[in-house]
Design a protein around this motif. Structure first.
Motif, PDB file in Angstrom:
ATOM      1  N   LEU A 134       2.894   7.423   7.996  1.00  0.00           N
ATOM      2  CA  LEU A 134       2.521   6.410   8.802  1.00  0.00           C
ATOM      3  C   LEU A 134       1.849   6.507   9.921  1.00  0.00           C
ATOM      4  N   PRO A 135       2.545   7.416  11.139  1.00  0.00           N
ATOM      5  CA  PRO A 135       1.747   7.929  12.340  1.00  0.00           C
ATOM      6  C   PRO A 135       0.557   8.458  12.178  1.00  0.00           C
TER       7      PRO A 135
ATOM      8  N   GLY B  86      -6.019   3.257  10.597  1.00  0.00           N
ATOM      9  CA  GLY B  86      -6.757   2.401   9.457  1.00  0.00           C
ATOM     10  C   GLY B  86      -5.832   0.979   9.360  1.00  0.00           C
ATOM     11  N   ILE B  87      -4.497   1.249   9.520  1.00  0.00           N
ATOM     12  CA  ILE B  87      -3.735  -0.036   9.487  1.00  0.00           C
ATOM     13  C   ILE B  87      -4.034  -0.971  10.551  1.00  0.00           C
ATOM     14  N   LEU B  88      -4.276  -0.390  11.998  1.00  0.00           N
ATOM     15  CA  LEU B  88      -4.812  -1.268  13.050  1.00  0.00           C
ATOM     16  C   LEU B  88      -6.109  -1.825  12.783  1.00  0.00           C
TER      17      LEU B  88
ATOM     18  N   ALA C 103       0.767  -1.154   0.013  1.00  0.00           N
ATOM     19  CA  ALA C 103       0.021  -0.007  -0.004  1.00  0.00           C
ATOM     20  C   ALA C 103       0.944   1.258  -0.146  1.00  0.00           C
ATOM     21  N   VAL C 104       1.962   1.167   0.878  1.00  0.00           N
ATOM     22  CA  VAL C 104       2.867   2.428   1.007  1.00  0.00           C
ATOM     23  C   VAL C 104       3.577   2.638  -0.542  1.00  0.00           C
ATOM     24  N   TYR C 105       3.961   1.451  -1.153  1.00  0.00           N
ATOM     25  CA  TYR C 105       4.484   1.628  -2.635  1.00  0.00           C
ATOM     26  C   TYR C 105       3.477   2.175  -3.587  1.00  0.00           C
ATOM     27  N   LEU C 106       2.304   1.462  -3.488  1.00  0.00           N
ATOM     28  CA  LEU C 106       1.489   2.209  -4.733  1.00  0.00           C
ATOM     29  C   LEU C 106       0.943   3.584  -4.554  1.00  0.00           C
ATOM     30  N   THR C 107       0.797   3.814  -3.013  1.00  0.00           N
ATOM     31  CA  THR C 107       0.188   5.205  -2.931  1.00  0.00           C
ATOM     32  C   THR C 107       1.364   6.241  -2.971  1.00  0.00           C
TER      33      THR C 107
ATOM     34  N   THR D 127      -7.309  -1.060   3.023  1.00  0.00           N
ATOM     35  CA  THR D 127      -7.476  -0.297   4.346  1.00  0.00           C
ATOM     36  C   THR D 127      -6.333   0.631   4.498  1.00  0.00           C
ATOM     37  N   THR D 128      -5.247   0.200   4.084  1.00  0.00           N
ATOM     38  CA  THR D 128      -4.053   0.973   4.443  1.00  0.00           C
ATOM     39  C   THR D 128      -3.978   2.024   3.313  1.00  0.00           C
ATOM     40  N   GLN D 129      -4.470   1.590   2.017  1.00  0.00           N
ATOM     41  CA  GLN D 129      -4.369   2.552   1.299  1.00  0.00           C
ATOM     42  C   GLN D 129      -5.254   3.628   1.544  1.00  0.00           C
ATOM     43  N   GLU D 130      -6.504   3.467   1.582  1.00  0.00           N
ATOM     44  CA  GLU D 130      -7.503   4.619   2.090  1.00  0.00           C
ATOM     45  C   GLU D 130      -7.091   5.194   3.276  1.00  0.00           C
ATOM     46  N   SER D 131      -6.318   4.724   4.150  1.00  0.00           N
ATOM     47  CA  SER D 131      -5.753   5.442   5.443  1.00  0.00           C
ATOM     48  C   SER D 131      -4.681   6.255   4.988  1.00  0.00           C
TER      49      SER D 131
END
Length: 287
Positions: A190-191, A196-198, A91-95, A158-162
């Protein structure tokens, strides 16, 4: 046609729609409450300390679900340890990094498609690939890897949306202070989206807890206590698989309802935890 007559018909239509929606809500709520009450009523009286703390013994006709509880914990632990870094990293890479929008759109489409595939298909693929092709045999590790495939789209989306909810001004401010790309992601982005990650992790735990079809093909249904590392290389039944075995194969409906009550209570606890986590981080952001 007079306007009063038209408005009267409109009011009648609105009342009818409201009544239908209210009836639908009442019926849905009543069905959910009835199912929960029925399972808890049939299951809680059968939950005993001996059931929770012993292994099954076919010589003395003793039934215990301690191995199934441990296997469920092992599956959740192994799956979360594998799926969270994969899903969050993707998700981090794609976003944040990916420049090819078509590639991002294709991966997102694939993730949405994977999230809609029936779990029994995951079980079939896991059995053919992990158990036979990779020669893992029927084991908890093969089951955990199958669950990783199932829950990867949930963590990813969920990570992407967050990540998208973090204001762009936060990134620009960090860049203006001289921070590099990874430092901005690690210390700012990330913080800001940890809730969303949780939440994705908690939802994944709930899905793992309730999964049975895929585990029947990959993890098996043995009732043996083992340590974490030893258990991963052996077959083992989770609570949902044990529920199926006791109800369908052995006719022990009292034990099956006890397991169902335990699973329902754990699911309610997970939903409560997800709600409390979301509220905690909302309050933290508002401060």
């Amino acid at each position: 046609m007079p306007k009063t007559q038209i408005s009267g018909r409109r009011r009648a239509y609105i009342r009818l729609m409201k009544s239908l929606m209210a009836v639908s809500a009442i019926v849905t709520g009543a069905l959910v409450l009835f199912m929960m009450a029925y399972v808890l009523f049939r299951g809680i009286p059968n939950i005993t300390w001996e059931l929770l703390s012993t292994e099954p013994s076919y010589l003395s006709d003793r039934i215990g679900i301690l191995p199934d509880i441990l296997n469920t914990v092992y599956l959740i632990t192994a799956s979360i340890l594998l799926v969270v870094p994969l899903g969050a990293g993707a998700a981090v890479y794609l976003t944040e990094y990916a420049q090819n929008k078509k590639l991002v759109a294709a991966i997102e489409y694939a993730a949405e498609t994977l999230s809609g595939i029936p779990s029994i298909i995951y079980g079939l693929v896991g059995m053919l690939f992990f158990c036979q092709f990779l020669k893992m045999q029927t084991s908890l590790l093969a089951g955990a890897l199958t669950l990783v495939m199932m829950n990867l789209p949930t963590i990813l989306r969920t990570t992407q949306e967050s990540l998208k909810t973090v204001p762009q001004s936060y990134r620009e401010g960090a860049f203006a202070l001289g921070a590099g790309k990874w430092r901005v992601i690690r210390t700012v982005v990330l913080p800001g989206c940890i809730d969303g990650i949780l939440t994705g992790c908690i939802l994944s735990v709930g899905r793992i807890l309730g999964e049975s079809a895929a585990l029947l093909f990959t993890a098996g249904y043995a009732h043996v206590c083992s340590g974490f590392l030893n258990a991963l290389s052996r077959a083992g039944a989770s609570l949902t698989v044990a529920l199926y075995v006791y109800a369908k194969e052995q006719g022990e409906f009292g034990v099956a309802f006890a397991i169902a009550a335990i699973l329902m209570l754990l699911t309610l606890l997970i939903q409560l935890l997800a709600g409390l986590t979301g509220r905690y981080f909302q309050k933290r952001r508002s401060l």
